[in-house]
Design a protein around this motif. Structure first.
Motif, PDB file in Angstrom:
ATOM      1  N   LYS A 177       0.828  -1.218   0.000  1.00 22.91           N
ATOM      2  CA  LYS A 177       0.000   0.000   0.000  1.00 22.91           C
ATOM      3  C   LYS A 177       0.861   1.267   0.000  1.00 22.91           C
ATOM      4  O   LYS A 177       0.667   2.165  -0.820  1.00 22.91           O
ATOM      5  CB  LYS A 177      -0.930   0.006   1.222  1.00 22.91           C
ATOM      6  CG  LYS A 177      -1.808  -1.228   1.330  1.00 22.91           C
ATOM      7  CD  LYS A 177      -2.751  -1.165   2.506  1.00 22.91           C
ATOM      8  CE  LYS A 177      -2.050  -1.149   3.860  1.00 22.91           C
ATOM      9  NZ  LYS A 177      -1.329  -2.404   4.183  1.00 22.91           N
ATOM     10  N   SER A 178       1.812   1.305   0.942  1.00 27.01           N
ATOM     11  CA  SER A 178       2.673   2.494   1.011  1.00 27.01           C
ATOM     12  C   SER A 178       3.490   2.637  -0.257  1.00 27.01           C
ATOM     13  O   SER A 178       3.676   3.735  -0.779  1.00 27.01           O
ATOM     14  CB  SER A 178       3.621   2.402   2.204  1.00 27.01           C
ATOM     15  OG  SER A 178       2.899   2.360   3.398  1.00 27.01           O
ATOM     16  N   THR A 179       3.967   1.512  -0.749  1.00 27.21           N
ATOM     17  CA  THR A 179       4.771   1.539  -1.972  1.00 27.21           C
ATOM     18  C   THR A 179       3.959   2.130  -3.119  1.00 27.21           C
ATOM     19  O   THR A 179       4.441   2.975  -3.875  1.00 27.21           O
ATOM     20  CB  THR A 179       5.235   0.119  -2.322  1.00 27.21           C
ATOM     21  OG1 THR A 179       5.931  -0.421  -1.208  1.00 27.21           O
ATOM     22  CG2 THR A 179       6.146   0.123  -3.531  1.00 27.21           C
ATOM     23  N   LEU A 219      -3.080  10.048   1.925  1.00 26.87           N
ATOM     24  CA  LEU A 219      -2.866   9.839   3.355  1.00 26.87           C
ATOM     25  C   LEU A 219      -2.414   8.394   3.571  1.00 26.87           C
ATOM     26  O   LEU A 219      -3.078   7.460   3.104  1.00 26.87           O
ATOM     27  CB  LEU A 219      -4.138  10.104   4.155  1.00 26.87           C
ATOM     28  CG  LEU A 219      -4.793  11.482   3.986  1.00 26.87           C
ATOM     29  CD1 LEU A 219      -6.006  11.376   3.078  1.00 26.87           C
ATOM     30  CD2 LEU A 219      -5.180  12.082   5.326  1.00 26.87           C
ATOM     31  N   ASP A 220      -1.269   8.203   4.232  1.00 22.89           N
ATOM     32  CA  ASP A 220      -0.754   6.852   4.478  1.00 22.89           C
ATOM     33  C   ASP A 220      -0.964   6.489   5.946  1.00 22.89           C
ATOM     34  O   ASP A 220      -0.221   6.934   6.806  1.00 22.89           O
ATOM     35  CB  ASP A 220       0.729   6.778   4.103  1.00 22.89           C
ATOM     36  CG  ASP A 220       1.225   5.336   4.054  1.00 22.89           C
ATOM     37  OD1 ASP A 220       0.438   4.431   4.435  1.00 22.89           O
ATOM     38  OD2 ASP A 220       2.379   5.122   3.653  1.00 22.89           O
ATOM     39  N   GLU A 221      -1.986   5.710   6.196  1.00 16.03           N
ATOM     40  CA  GLU A 221      -2.333   5.297   7.555  1.00 16.03           C
ATOM     41  C   GLU A 221      -2.317   6.459   8.542  1.00 16.03           C
ATOM     42  O   GLU A 221      -1.556   6.450   9.512  1.00 16.03           O
ATOM     43  CB  GLU A 221      -1.369   4.201   8.039  1.00 16.03           C
ATOM     44  CG  GLU A 221      -1.316   3.035   7.064  1.00 16.03           C
ATOM     45  CD  GLU A 221      -0.876   1.755   7.732  1.00 16.03           C
ATOM     46  OE1 GLU A 221      -1.030   1.644   8.971  1.00 16.03           O
ATOM     47  OE2 GLU A 221      -0.395   0.851   7.024  1.00 16.03           O
ATOM     48  N   PRO A 222      -3.184   7.448   8.320  1.00 16.91           N
ATOM     49  CA  PRO A 222      -3.120   8.670   9.135  1.00 16.91           C
ATOM     50  C   PRO A 222      -3.498   8.464  10.594  1.00 16.91           C
ATOM     51  O   PRO A 222      -3.193   9.315  11.425  1.00 16.91           O
ATOM     52  CB  PRO A 222      -4.126   9.607   8.451  1.00 16.91           C
ATOM     53  CG  PRO A 222      -5.063   8.701   7.737  1.00 16.91           C
ATOM     54  CD  PRO A 222      -4.250   7.528   7.301  1.00 16.91           C
TER      55      PRO A 222
HETATM   56 MG   LIG Z   1       2.651   1.108   4.990  1.00 16.63          MG
END
Ligand SMILES: [Mg+2]
Ligand SMILES: Nc1ncnc2c1ncn2[C@@H]1O[C@H](COP(=O)(O)OP(=O)(O)O)[C@@H](O)[C@H]1O
Lengths: 245, 210, 221
Positions: free
Chosen positions: A42-44, A162-165
């Motif tokens: 996901k982050s990638t 937003l990455d896991e805010p």
């Molecule tokens: Mg991540």
């Protein structure tokens, strides 16, 4: 036409395939959430989309232009994409207000006065004006994340990532931040948000993209995805996260 | 009194050396970020050599040694060069440590915002690095001040030289060297106080510098 | 160059004697400085305010004033009061006072980072304060300070070069001698620098081995 169109996005780290051909679309005013197990990419994916990570192959069409092509102005592109991190990443040596104005002054070349005015207006929206002279270390996690969201929004980006805010926050602070993001959702801010939290996902999304091992296995609205989904990978994931709560 | 005039020279040498050391240290620390192999080898060698060589030996190489190679350097320059080269090596290490203590997420955030490497260095890394380096800088400044008496060996009329001729003249060595000690301590305290005022002005909660 | 090397060989007994003096001075003051540092550190933990104040002043004074001034005071000043000390004695006293102040600082810094609940636990168990110092505080604080303490040893070695300014026949003094007879200043001082480089390297290697041996699980320094 979609604001952002991702076609067959692939990312390999050395020989490890992390993203194996992702297809996602995001229209203006739309908000999508990306969910999936830890380490599924996901982050990638998010970082490929603003070129913090160079994709291996595929197309990313943003405002009608393929940004994976050479010659794209990466810095201009990133100024047009707000990014909110799991661990806030506020600049520790700057006050709340200066965190927000830094980009406005140095990147948008606004005057100090205009930048401050804009910052105060945006901070007002998340109820942080009274804290404007504090430093990050003096804020709670929820307050930090609200400032981080404002810092991104103040640049008037076309889309907010937003990455896991809420992953680094306790339940009380999570509620605080969910409320803020929900407000953005109701204001039709274009968003792409990665999260583990079904509660957040439900309240801020038009639809949810489900990722597993680097591919999109389902995309649907929360109600249909969370309960009794035909795909066992999806069903299994939500059984564990929803029961857990 | 002669000692007071000497103190003036001492302070002058100290300030000039601190400036030289800061400039060299900063340059080295910045260059070390480029991560270019030959350059990092050179930097490692620089740090190693100038942190190993005694101040007095380097001073003698520069002031008494170089002339026999045809390079003549005036006493003041020789002293400042010596202290600058050595403290530059220590400061480079301090700055490098402080830079690596900057949160990587913040640098990533700056990049994600659209900043160039130069901009994130100027607006994020540098300001945090300086604040975190303050205790190290105070230590380095103290070292420099304490090495300035060596300047008498190359003929700079600083406190120590004045004290020696005074002691030879009056035969009151105890009083004179005690006075010298007190003057040095006063200069030390004064500078530390200045640093503290400076530090307070730029203090940021949560940016630890112990 | 050949002539210079010949000179080096001709003077080698003198140089070796100087080198021996340098190393001797370094070793002695490293040992006395460590003992002194521990003693001063112990005093900083005293419950008497006056003791702490004076110890703090002592440390601050020796960190804030040049070693050379202390050496000159003792070597050139004291004879005026009828006290004649040899250069060697002056060096040992001066260096010990200085190095102790620094070492005490390092130990104090390490102490501040210590988990104080351990000390409460020891108190609760019934240990006396000196026992707590010896059995709980010191072993931890010394381990935490190993990098600083070994750095100080390197500093000590380099600082011995000051000794020749009060006529102590150390290594650097001998190099001076040679240089002033053959006028090869650059080569002589470069050689001296090289020798210090080698000596520092030896200390660094020894320190690495010591650090490895002292390491405890969960005790990253
Ligand atoms: Mg991540
Ligand atoms: N820079 C990198 N180099 C090598 N592997 C990486 C790198 N970044 C991420 N990965 C790997 O890619 C996979 C996906 O990571 P990530 O996108 O962070 O997952 P998540 O979905 O939890 O955000 C993980 O297995 C991770 O180990």
């Amino acid at each position: 036409m979609a604001l952002l169109e991702v076609k067959n996005l692939v990312k390999k780290f050395d020989d490890k395939d992390v993203l194996k051909g992702i297809n996602v679309e995001l229209s203006e005013g739309q908000s999508k959430v990306v969910m999936g197990g830890s380490g599924c990419g996901k982050s990638t994916m998010l970082r490929c989309l603003n070129l913090l990570i160079q994709p291996t192959s595929g197309e990313i069409i943003f405002k009608g232009e393929d940004i994976t092509r050479p010659g794209v102005d990466v810095r201009k592109l990133r100024q047009d994409i707000g990014f909110v991190f799991q661990h806030f990443a506020l600049y520790r040596h700057l006050t709340v207000q200066d965190n927000v104005t830094l980009g406005l002054r140095k990147l948008k070349k606004m005057s100090a006065n205009d930048a401050t005015e804009k910052a105060l207006y945006e901070l007002e929206r998340v109820d942080m004006v009274e804290h404007r002279h504090k430093y990050p270390a003096q804020l709670s996690g929820g307050q930090k994340q609200r400032v981080a969201i404002v810092r991104a929004l103040a640049m008037d980006p076309a889309v907010l990532f937003l990455d896991e805010p809420t992953s680094a926050l306790d339940p009380q602070m999570t509620r605080e931040v969910v409320t803020v993001i929900n407000k953005l959702f109701l204001d039709n801010i274009t968003m792409l948000c990665v999260t583990h939290d079904p509660f957040l996902a439900k309240y801020i999304s038009d639809s949810i993209v489900f990722l597993d091992k680097g591919v999109v296995v389902a995309e649907d609205i929360a109600e249909r995805l969370f309960y009794d989904h035909p795909d066992p990978r999806v069903r299994h994931f939500f059984l564990s996260v929803i029961d857990h709560r | 009194m002669a000692l007071a005039k000497g103190a003036g020279y001492t302070i002058l040498v100290t300030i000039a050396s601190v400036c030289a050391g800061l400039a060299i240290g900063l340059l080295m620390a910045v260059l070390s970020r480029l991560q270019w192999k030959p350059l990092s080898l050179f930097l490692a060698a620089y740090l190693y050599v100038f942190r190993s060589i005694p101040v007095l030996v380097l001073l003698f190489i520069v002031f008494f040694g170089l002339p026999s190679m045809g390079i003549r350097i005036p006493p003041f320059t020789a002293m400042v060069l010596t202290l600058g080269l050595i403290s530059g090596a220590y400061l480079a290490e301090i700055f490098r440590g402080a830079m690596s203590a900057v949160d990587r997420d913040e640098i990533l955030a700056a990049e994600a915002m659209g900043m160039s490497r130069m901009q994130s260095f100027l607006y994020i890394i540098l300001p945090q690095m300086f604040r975190m380096s303050i205790p190290g800088m105070i230590n380095e400044f103290t070292s420099i001040l304490k090495y300035t008496p060596f300047a008498y060996t190359v003929g700079i009329p600083e406190i120590m030289k004045e004290a020696m001729s005074l002691a030879a003249l009056t035969l009151r060595g105890v009083e004179i060297y005690l006075a010298v000690g007190i003057i040095y301590f006063a200069i030390y305290k004064l500078f530390v106080m200045l640093f503290m005022v400076f530090e307070k002005k730029f203090r940021v909660p949560g940016l630890a510098h112990e | 160059m050949d002539a210079f090397i010949n000179d080096l060989i001709a003077y080698s007994p003198q140089i070796m004697a100087g080198l021996k003096n340098t190393v001797l001075l370094m070793v002695i003051m490293s040992v006395t400085g460590l003992i002194g540092g521990v003693a001063v550190f112990y005093l900083t933990l005293s419950r008497a305010n006056a003791v702490r104040t004076w110890v703090e002043r002592y440390i601050s004074f020796f960190i804030g004033t040049p070693l050379l001034v202390h050496l000159f005071l003792m070597y050139y000043g004291l004879p005026q009061l009828g006290v004649h000390l040899s250069a060697f004695t002056v060096c040992i006293i001066g260096f010990t006072l200085n190095v102790s102040a620094y070492n005490a600082r390092y130990l104090m810094t390490a102490y501040h980072g210590l988990d104080k609940t351990e000390l409460e636990a020891a108190q609760a168990q019934g240990f006396t304060p000196p026992e707590i110092f010896r059995l709980i505080i010191l072993p931890q604080v010394i381990r935490l300070s190993v990098p600083s303490l070994t750095n100080q040893v390197i500093q000590n070695l380099k600082d011995t070069s000051v000794a020749f300014l009060i006529q102590y026949p150390d290594f650097f003094a001998q190099v001076q001698e040679i240089a002033s007879t053959n006028f090869q200043f650059f080569k002589a001082y470069m050689t001296a620098g090289l020798v210090y480089l080698v000596l520092v390297s030896i200390i660094v290697l020894a320190a690495r081995r010591l650090e490895k041996r002292l390491i405890l699980p969960g005790f990253q320094t």
